[in-house]
Write a protein that holds these residues in place. Structure first.
Motif, PDB file in Angstrom:
ATOM      1  N   ALA A 186      19.734  10.127 115.015  1.00 13.95           N
ATOM      2  CA  ALA A 186      19.848  10.698 116.362  1.00 13.95           C
ATOM      3  C   ALA A 186      18.652  11.583 116.698  1.00 13.95           C
ATOM      4  N   SER A 187      18.017  12.177 115.677  1.00 17.30           N
ATOM      5  CA  SER A 187      16.849  13.012 115.925  1.00 17.30           C
ATOM      6  C   SER A 187      15.560  12.195 115.994  1.00 17.30           C
ATOM      7  N   ASN A 188      15.681  10.878 115.991  1.00 18.81           N
ATOM      8  CA  ASN A 188      14.534   9.968 116.010  1.00 18.81           C
ATOM      9  C   ASN A 188      13.652  10.189 114.785  1.00 18.81           C
ATOM     10  N   PHE A 189      14.295  10.451 113.638  1.00 18.82           N
ATOM     11  CA  PHE A 189      13.650  10.608 112.340  1.00 18.82           C
ATOM     12  C   PHE A 189      12.664  11.774 112.304  1.00 18.82           C
ATOM     13  N   MET A 190      12.938  12.810 113.092  1.00 18.62           N
ATOM     14  CA  MET A 190      12.055  13.971 113.141  1.00 18.62           C
ATOM     15  C   MET A 190      12.481  15.077 112.180  1.00 18.62           C
ATOM     16  N   LEU A 191      13.712  15.056 111.687  1.00 18.76           N
ATOM     17  CA  LEU A 191      14.176  16.096 110.774  1.00 18.76           C
ATOM     18  C   LEU A 191      13.540  15.907 109.397  1.00 18.76           C
ATOM     19  N   SER A 192      13.222  17.018 108.749  1.00 12.94           N
ATOM     20  CA  SER A 192      12.619  16.950 107.417  1.00 12.94           C
ATOM     21  C   SER A 192      13.715  16.875 106.353  1.00 12.94           C
ATOM     22  N   GLU A 193      13.303  16.590 105.119  1.00 10.66           N
ATOM     23  CA  GLU A 193      14.265  16.533 104.011  1.00 10.66           C
ATOM     24  C   GLU A 193      14.909  17.896 103.781  1.00 10.66           C
ATOM     25  N   ASP A 194      14.148  18.963 103.983  1.00  9.07           N
ATOM     26  CA  ASP A 194      14.703  20.308 103.809  1.00  9.07           C
ATOM     27  C   ASP A 194      15.808  20.583 104.829  1.00  9.07           C
ATOM     28  N   THR A 195      15.593  20.152 106.061  1.00  6.83           N
ATOM     29  CA  THR A 195      16.603  20.346 107.093  1.00  6.83           C
ATOM     30  C   THR A 195      17.845  19.527 106.793  1.00  6.83           C
ATOM     31  N   LEU A 196      17.655  18.303 106.333  1.00  8.07           N
ATOM     32  CA  LEU A 196      18.801  17.463 105.990  1.00  8.07           C
ATOM     33  C   LEU A 196      19.535  18.013 104.770  1.00  8.07           C
ATOM     34  N   SER A 197      18.794  18.553 103.809  1.00 12.03           N
ATOM     35  CA  SER A 197      19.408  19.105 102.606  1.00 12.03           C
ATOM     36  C   SER A 197      20.117  20.427 102.860  1.00 12.03           C
ATOM     37  N   ALA A 198      19.789  21.094 103.963  1.00  8.78           N
ATOM     38  CA  ALA A 198      20.427  22.377 104.277  1.00  8.78           C
ATOM     39  C   ALA A 198      21.910  22.196 104.608  1.00  8.78           C
ATOM     40  N   ILE A 219      18.795  14.613  98.359  1.00 10.66           N
ATOM     41  CA  ILE A 219      18.468  13.668  99.426  1.00 10.66           C
ATOM     42  C   ILE A 219      16.972  13.399  99.430  1.00 10.66           C
ATOM     43  N   SER A 220      16.606  12.114  99.565  1.00  4.84           N
ATOM     44  CA  SER A 220      15.211  11.738  99.750  1.00  4.84           C
ATOM     45  C   SER A 220      15.135  10.733 100.890  1.00  4.84           C
ATOM     46  N   THR A 221      14.044  10.785 101.635  1.00  2.00           N
ATOM     47  CA  THR A 221      13.883   9.929 102.804  1.00  2.00           C
ATOM     48  C   THR A 221      12.564   9.179 102.742  1.00  2.00           C
ATOM     49  N   GLU A 222      12.548   8.011 103.376  1.00  2.47           N
ATOM     50  CA  GLU A 222      11.330   7.212 103.513  1.00  2.47           C
ATOM     51  C   GLU A 222      11.300   6.667 104.933  1.00  2.47           C
ATOM     52  N   LYS A 223      10.109   6.683 105.535  1.00  3.69           N
ATOM     53  CA  LYS A 223       9.940   6.129 106.874  1.00  3.69           C
ATOM     54  C   LYS A 223       8.826   5.094 106.844  1.00  3.69           C
ATOM     55  N   ALA A 224       9.018   4.013 107.578  1.00  2.71           N
ATOM     56  CA  ALA A 224       7.978   3.007 107.741  1.00  2.71           C
ATOM     57  C   ALA A 224       7.559   3.032 109.209  1.00  2.71           C
ATOM     58  N   LEU A 277      14.769   4.737 105.416  1.00  3.64           N
ATOM     59  CA  LEU A 277      15.698   4.631 104.299  1.00  3.64           C
ATOM     60  C   LEU A 277      16.024   6.036 103.819  1.00  3.64           C
ATOM     61  N   ILE A 278      17.294   6.313 103.654  1.00  2.00           N
ATOM     62  CA  ILE A 278      17.727   7.598 103.131  1.00  2.00           C
ATOM     63  C   ILE A 278      18.492   7.349 101.840  1.00  2.00           C
ATOM     64  N   LYS A 279      18.122   8.084 100.790  1.00  2.24           N
ATOM     65  CA  LYS A 279      18.757   7.931  99.479  1.00  2.24           C
ATOM     66  C   LYS A 279      19.363   9.266  99.068  1.00  2.24           C
ATOM     67  N   MET A 280      20.457   9.178  98.343  1.00  2.00           N
ATOM     68  CA  MET A 280      21.088  10.392  97.851  1.00  2.00           C
ATOM     69  C   MET A 280      21.544  10.183  96.414  1.00  2.00           C
ATOM     70  N   LYS A 281      21.143  11.090  95.550  1.00  2.00           N
ATOM     71  CA  LYS A 281      21.604  11.078  94.158  1.00  2.00           C
ATOM     72  C   LYS A 281      22.687  12.145  94.027  1.00  2.00           C
ATOM     73  N   TYR A 282      23.722  11.803  93.299  1.00  2.47           N
ATOM     74  CA  TYR A 282      24.797  12.763  93.075  1.00  2.47           C
ATOM     75  C   TYR A 282      25.428  12.495  91.717  1.00  2.47           C
ATOM     76  N   THR A 283      26.185  13.457  91.243  1.00  5.55           N
ATOM     77  CA  THR A 283      26.821  13.367  89.939  1.00  5.55           C
ATOM     78  C   THR A 283      28.326  13.349  90.105  1.00  5.55           C
ATOM     79  N   THR A 284      28.974  12.385  89.452  1.00  2.00           N
ATOM     80  CA  THR A 284      30.437  12.372  89.424  1.00  2.00           C
ATOM     81  C   THR A 284      30.883  12.918  88.080  1.00  2.00           C
ATOM     82  N   ARG A 285      31.967  13.678  88.111  1.00  2.69           N
ATOM     83  CA  ARG A 285      32.453  14.328  86.894  1.00  2.69           C
ATOM     84  C   ARG A 285      33.956  14.167  86.768  1.00  2.69           C
ATOM     85  N   VAL A 286      34.389  14.102  85.529  1.00  5.10           N
ATOM     86  CA  VAL A 286      35.800  14.226  85.199  1.00  5.10           C
ATOM     87  C   VAL A 286      35.883  15.443  84.278  1.00  5.10           C
TER      88      VAL A 286
END
Length: 111
Positions: free
Chosen positions: A47-59, A69-74, A86-95
């Motif tokens: 919606a922001s036309n890919f103008m938001l930075s990774e820091d803003t998205l991670s906030a 979160i990591s982002t890539e733009k072409a 492309l937006i990627k997110m790494k996370y950890t699942t725990r039991v």
């Protein structure tokens, strides 16, 4: 004596199955939460036309979640606009009860 051994074996098996079931439900909930979060972040970024930075998205990451979160733009060469992202997110699942941890990664493609 045989009945006592059977009773303790039955209690042990019931507890083992209960903890395993609770762990599977917990992992399922964690994966659902991560999937919903990346969908929300992806829609905000689009919606922001890919103008938001990774820091803003991670906030927007809720406290207690370890999402990365990591982002890539072409960018197309002709007009300089973003044609694919492309937006990627790494996370950890725990039991926590069983001490199982797994790192996972999910991604979303945006146009």
């Amino acid at each position: 004596m045989e009945q006592i051994v059977k009773a303790f074996t039955g209690i042990f098996m019931a507890l083992l199955l209960s903890f395993t079931g609770i762990g599977l439900i917990n992992i399922s909930i964690q994966e659902k939460n991560a999937d919903e979060f990346i969908n929300c972040v992806a829609s905000q970024w689009e919606a922001s036309n890919f103008m938001l930075s990774e820091d803003t998205l991670s906030a927007n990451i809720p406290e207690g979640y370890d999402y990365a979160i990591s982002t890539e733009k072409a960018v197309s060469k002709g007009n300089g606009q973003v044609s694919y992202a492309l937006i990627k997110m790494k996370y950890t699942t725990r039991v926590p009860i069983l001490g199982i941890r797994a790192e996972k990664e999910i991604s979303r493609s945006l146009r």
